[in-house]
Design a protein around this motif. Sequence first.
Motif, mmCIF file in Angstrom:
data_model
loop_
_atom_site.group_PDB
_atom_site.id
_atom_site.type_symbol
_atom_site.label_atom_id
_atom_site.label_comp_id
_atom_site.label_asym_id
_atom_site.label_seq_id
_atom_site.Cartn_x
_atom_site.Cartn_y
_atom_site.Cartn_z
ATOM 1 N N PRO A 179 0.833 -1.211 0.000
ATOM 2 C CA PRO A 179 0.000 0.000 0.000
ATOM 3 C C PRO A 179 0.865 1.258 0.000
ATOM 4 N N ALA A 180 0.309 2.321 -0.585
ATOM 5 C CA ALA A 180 0.958 3.636 -0.678
ATOM 6 C C ALA A 180 2.166 3.627 -1.604
ATOM 7 N N MET A 181 2.347 2.555 -2.371
ATOM 8 C CA MET A 181 3.465 2.470 -3.312
ATOM 9 C C MET A 181 2.995 1.898 -4.645
ATOM 10 N N GLY A 182 1.712 2.118 -4.979
ATOM 11 C CA GLY A 182 1.134 1.502 -6.158
ATOM 12 C C GLY A 182 1.866 1.774 -7.461
ATOM 13 N N PRO A 183 2.067 3.035 -7.857
ATOM 14 C CA PRO A 183 2.759 3.304 -9.119
ATOM 15 C C PRO A 183 4.194 2.780 -9.141
ATOM 16 N N TYR A 184 4.891 2.912 -8.010
ATOM 17 C CA TYR A 184 6.263 2.391 -7.936
ATOM 18 C C TYR A 184 6.255 0.876 -8.097
ATOM 19 N N ALA A 185 5.354 0.209 -7.357
ATOM 20 C CA ALA A 185 5.251 -1.245 -7.460
ATOM 21 C C ALA A 185 4.878 -1.666 -8.881
ATOM 22 N N ALA A 186 3.982 -0.914 -9.511
ATOM 23 C CA ALA A 186 3.588 -1.229 -10.892
ATOM 24 C C ALA A 186 4.777 -1.147 -11.834
ATOM 25 N N SER A 187 5.616 -0.122 -11.651
ATOM 26 C CA SER A 187 6.789 0.040 -12.522
ATOM 27 C C SER A 187 7.777 -1.102 -12.327
ATOM 28 N N LYS A 188 7.953 -1.537 -11.075
ATOM 29 C CA LYS A 188 8.923 -2.594 -10.789
ATOM 30 C C LYS A 188 8.384 -3.978 -11.184
ATOM 31 N N ALA A 189 7.087 -4.181 -11.030
ATOM 32 C CA ALA A 189 6.498 -5.450 -11.467
ATOM 33 C C ALA A 189 6.573 -5.568 -12.991
ATOM 34 N N ALA A 190 6.290 -4.468 -13.677
ATOM 35 C CA ALA A 190 6.405 -4.460 -15.138
ATOM 36 C C ALA A 190 7.849 -4.714 -15.562
ATOM 37 N N LEU A 191 8.782 -4.097 -14.843
ATOM 38 C CA LEU A 191 10.206 -4.294 -15.137
ATOM 39 C C LEU A 191 10.587 -5.762 -14.938
ATOM 40 N N ARG A 192 10.026 -6.369 -13.911
ATOM 41 C CA ARG A 192 10.311 -7.784 -13.631
ATOM 42 C C ARG A 192 9.834 -8.671 -14.780
ATOM 43 N N PHE A 193 8.610 -8.467 -15.254
ATOM 44 C CA PHE A 193 8.085 -9.336 -16.309
ATOM 45 C C PHE A 193 8.738 -9.043 -17.649
ATOM 46 N N TRP A 194 9.102 -7.788 -17.904
ATOM 47 C CA TRP A 194 9.849 -7.468 -19.116
ATOM 48 C C TRP A 194 11.211 -8.155 -19.083
ATOM 49 N N THR A 195 11.837 -8.174 -17.909
ATOM 50 C CA THR A 195 13.126 -8.849 -17.738
ATOM 51 C C THR A 195 12.995 -10.329 -18.081
ATOM 52 N N ASN A 196 11.919 -10.964 -17.616
ATOM 53 C CA ASN A 196 11.706 -12.385 -17.909
ATOM 54 C C ASN A 196 11.559 -12.632 -19.411
ATOM 55 N N SER A 197 10.796 -11.766 -20.061
ATOM 56 C CA SER A 197 10.608 -11.908 -21.503
ATOM 57 C C SER A 197 11.923 -11.700 -22.246
ATOM 58 N N LEU A 198 12.658 -10.669 -21.849
ATOM 59 C CA LEU A 198 13.930 -10.339 -22.495
ATOM 60 C C LEU A 198 14.934 -11.472 -22.320
ATOM 61 N N ARG A 199 14.904 -12.111 -21.148
ATOM 62 C CA ARG A 199 15.833 -13.209 -20.887
ATOM 63 C C ARG A 199 15.650 -14.326 -21.911
ATOM 64 N N VAL A 200 14.395 -14.685 -22.179
ATOM 65 C CA VAL A 200 14.114 -15.762 -23.132
ATOM 66 C C VAL A 200 14.498 -15.338 -24.549
ATOM 67 N N GLU A 201 14.174 -14.104 -24.910
ATOM 68 C CA GLU A 201 14.474 -13.614 -26.257
ATOM 69 C C GLU A 201 15.970 -13.617 -26.550
ATOM 70 N N LEU A 202 16.768 -13.174 -25.575
ATOM 71 C CA LEU A 202 18.183 -12.911 -25.840
ATOM 72 C C LEU A 202 19.091 -14.104 -25.601
ATOM 73 N N GLN A 203 18.578 -15.164 -24.984
ATOM 74 C CA GLN A 203 19.405 -16.353 -24.770
ATOM 75 C C GLN A 203 19.948 -16.898 -26.082
ATOM 76 N N GLN A 204 19.140 -16.830 -27.136
ATOM 77 C CA GLN A 204 19.559 -17.388 -28.423
ATOM 78 C C GLN A 204 20.701 -16.598 -29.058
ATOM 79 N N TYR A 205 20.945 -15.376 -28.533
ATOM 80 C CA TYR A 205 22.048 -14.560 -29.040
ATOM 81 C C TYR A 205 23.238 -14.531 -28.078
ATOM 82 N N GLY A 206 23.165 -15.331 -27.014
ATOM 83 C CA GLY A 206 24.265 -15.383 -26.063
ATOM 84 C C GLY A 206 24.290 -14.250 -25.064
#
Length: 334
Positions: A179-206
Amino acid sequence: MSGSHFLSALRRTLGLGRKQLKVDSRHVVLITGCDSGLGHSLAVYCHDSLHMTVVSCCHNLKSEGAKLLQQLSTSRDGESRMHTLELDLLKTDSIQLIHQQLKDLLSRNPEYQLKALVNNAGVMCFGEFEWQLPEQIEMQINCNLLGTMRLTRELLPLLRQQQGRIINVTSHCGLQALPAMGPYAASKAALRFWTNSLRVELQQYGVEVVNFVPGSFVLDSNIAARQQQHADKMRQAFSEEQHALYDSYFESFNAYLKILSGFKAPNQLKNESLLAKFKDAVTNCQPLSIYIEEPWRYRLYRWLFGICPTPLVDWLAVRFCAMPTYESTRKQST
C-alpha cells in the motif's frame, strides 16, 4: 526451443557448469543511478574490488556522489577505469550520447569488452493512489520502466555483439505490491516481467538477462529524497472533500516519512551477502535468472504472502509496511 537451448536450460536448472569468470580492467560495466545508494556502492565495488572499468552514470555530475566517483582515477596505460557520465533516462538525446560515449571508449581500447549493463536508476514517491498527481505517477513509470527500456534498446546491439549481459535491479515491490506504493510497485512489477521476456528472447544470441532484487536501501539512498516536496504538491491539489477526509491522516503519514526526505551523502553499503550475489550476477558464466537479497523479516513475509489467502495477505502487507493508516489515525484522534 532447440535441442542446444534445452540442454543449456537443463544444465542451468541443475546448477551444472556454473563457474565464475575472472574479470579485470578489460571488462567494462555500465551502471545507472550512481549518484548515491546502491548504484554508487556497486560502481565503487566494481572499480575497487572487481578491478573492472566502470561507466558510472549519474543524473547530476555536480552531485556529491558523482564527484566522489570522479576522484577514483586509477589508470591503466593512461586510461582511467572510472568514467562518470551524466544520464537522464527521460531524454532520448542523453541516452544516445551515453551510447556514443560508450562506443568511443570501446573504440579507443579494442581489448575492452562490454561485460554488463546494470539498470539501477529509479525514482519513488510514497502516497495513496488517489493522492498522487498524474505527473508523479508518470515520473515513476517513465523513469523506472520506460527509461530503462529506452537505454537497454539503445545499447542492445553493443551488448549482443560483445556478449554482454543485462542486470535489471527490480524490487521486492515487484514481487508483492504494498500500500501507498502503487505506481512504484507497478513500474517494478512491469520491469520484472519485461526482464523475464527479455531473458528468453536474448538467450539465443548469447546475452544473459538477470533480475536482481536487493533489500530495501531507501534510507541509504536519495530515491525518495523529494518525498516532502511531492507531499506538498499532493496536499495543494486536494479538493475540499479530500481535505476534510484526509488531512489528519495525510499529516501523520508524511510526518512518518520525513526521515526519507533530504539528500543524503553517498555511502558504501557493507552488505557482504548482497555484494557476493551481485558479483555472481556479473561474473558467473551461467548466472541465475533472479537474485534476491533480503533480511529474515523480508524472507518470512515473502513466504507468508505466497501461502496465505488474500484477506490475510492484505493484513500482512499493512503490518509489513508499519506506516500510519487512516483507521489508526482516526483512533488516535478520538
